[in-house]
Scaffold this active site. Structure first.
Site, short mmCIF file in Angstrom:
data_model
loop_
_atom_site.label_atom_id
_atom_site.label_comp_id
_atom_site.label_asym_id
_atom_site.label_seq_id
_atom_site.Cartn_x
_atom_site.Cartn_y
_atom_site.Cartn_z
N SER A 35 21.67 2.88 52.30
CA SER A 35 22.58 2.12 51.44
C SER A 35 22.30 2.34 49.95
O SER A 35 21.15 2.29 49.50
CB SER A 35 22.48 0.63 51.76
N LYS A 85 29.73 -7.99 60.09
CA LYS A 85 30.86 -8.58 59.38
C LYS A 85 31.61 -9.63 60.18
O LYS A 85 32.05 -10.64 59.63
CB LYS A 85 31.81 -7.47 58.91
N ASP A 128 35.91 -5.90 50.71
CA ASP A 128 36.26 -4.54 51.12
C ASP A 128 37.73 -4.24 50.81
O ASP A 128 38.07 -3.13 50.40
CB ASP A 128 36.02 -4.36 52.63
N GLY A 150 40.52 5.28 62.83
CA GLY A 150 39.56 4.30 63.30
C GLY A 150 40.22 2.95 63.53
O GLY A 150 41.33 2.69 63.04
N GLY A 152 38.05 -0.21 63.80
CA GLY A 152 37.05 -1.27 63.70
C GLY A 152 37.29 -2.19 62.52
O GLY A 152 38.39 -2.27 61.97
#
Length: 328
Positions: A35, A85, A128, A150, A152
């Protein structure tokens, strides 16, 4: 989406720190060693003159509740990455509207009131969505007809970011049929707050992706919808390694790619775009923009309240992230 605004402080004046005591913050998730968030946040707090520490902790979803319980009064807030999350959304006492609609929380702010069990209470936010929307907008990309790779938690934020930027259609491309159906059901025909323009959402099960770029195939499809048009933007929410083998037609590389992955960069998917002569944008841009909203929350409790001298803070954050783009 929150945007930077003018500072209320005079030029050269540091923001007052007496009301903001020394604080501890961190990013949690797994894997977490890669990260860039600690460097990005440290650069911002140094620019703001805040004596705050920001670390990282390897943590799985089943350990989040216990971690929050042991956070002492020095803890001001947390950044959450995968796979935390959805669990953070469940544990937050209150949530902002974006977190509520998305079902995703990537930021927790300590509240000054006890929770229902007598422990520490946390407010949950989703930065986000705003961060991705800001990154796409600043890159000058056209979200009118967006393909999201994707299905998710990050794909949820991608759909909402595209809607917030005025997308007319979003196509979900993934292998998980049930997850595609869930996203279409949740966000199809929804409107951005204050707007009456509904977003059209449909899904494609990989590897049935030729129709995304072949107008003749599109027109011949059963239940073809005139709202489905040739893509103007690809947003990949795939984990870095997955992009190497994900089934996509070569012609998609003609369309700009925004890849939320950033480590390593270029990602396997960005390499494919680059080799085909396409345009790829790294996830560090989203990382920095969403971190800016997080820092607004940690400093002022509100993602819409600009930081003092925010342009300088953002520049320091970008330098810390060291983003590298892939050309055409």
């Amino acid at each position: 989406m929150s945007r930077p605004g003018a500072s209320r402080h005079a030029e050269g004046e540091r923001p007052p720190t007496t009301a903001l005591p020394t604080a501890t913050l961190a990013v949690l998730g797994s894997p977490i060693a890669h990260s860039k968030s600690p460097a990005i946040h440290a650069a911002a707090y140094a620019q703001l003159g805040l004596d705050w520490s920001y670390g990282r902790e390897e943590l799985q979803a089943d350990g989040l509740a216990g971690f929050l319980e042991q956070c002492g009064a020095e803890w001001r807030g947390l950044s959450l990455t995968m796979p935390l999350k959805e669990e953070a959304h469940r544990l937050a006492l209150v949530r902002d509207p974006v977190a509520e609609e998305s079902g995703v929380v990537n930021t927790l702010l300590r509240l000054g009131v006890p929770g229902p069990d007598g422990g520490t209470a946390w407010a949950g936010f989703n930065t986000d969505v705003g961060g991705l929307a800001a990154a796409i907008s600043k890159a000058g990309l056209d979200p009118t007809s967006t393909v999201v790779l994707g299905s998710g938690a990050t794909a949820v934020s991608a759909v909402l970011a595209a809607r917030g930027l005025g997308a007319e259609h979003v196509e979900i491309v993934a292998r998980n049929v049930a997850a595609i159906g869930d996203l279409v059901a949740r966000f199809g025909d929804t409107c951005e707050p204050g707007s009456d323009r509904a977003l059209h959402v449909s899904g494609t099960v990989a590897p049935r992706t030729e129709s995304l770029v072949d107008g003749a195939v599109l027109a011949a499809m059963v239940d073809a919808d005139p709202r489905v048009s040739r893509p103007t933007l690809i947003i990949s929410t795939l984990p870095g390694p997955a992009g190497a083998e994900f089934p996509l037609p070569d012609a998609l590389a003609e369309i700009p790619l925004f890849d939320v992955a950033y480590d390593p960069w270029p990602s396997p998917l960005a390499v494919r775009w680059h080799e085909a002569g396409g345009e790829a944008h790294p996830g560090t841009a989203m990382l920095v923009e969403q971190a800016l909203l997080q820092i607004r929350i940690f400093v002022a409790g509100d993602p819409a309240t600009p930081l003092p001298h925010e342009d300088r803070v953002l520049e320091a954050m970008r330098d810390a992230a060291e983003p590298t783009d892939v050309g055409r």
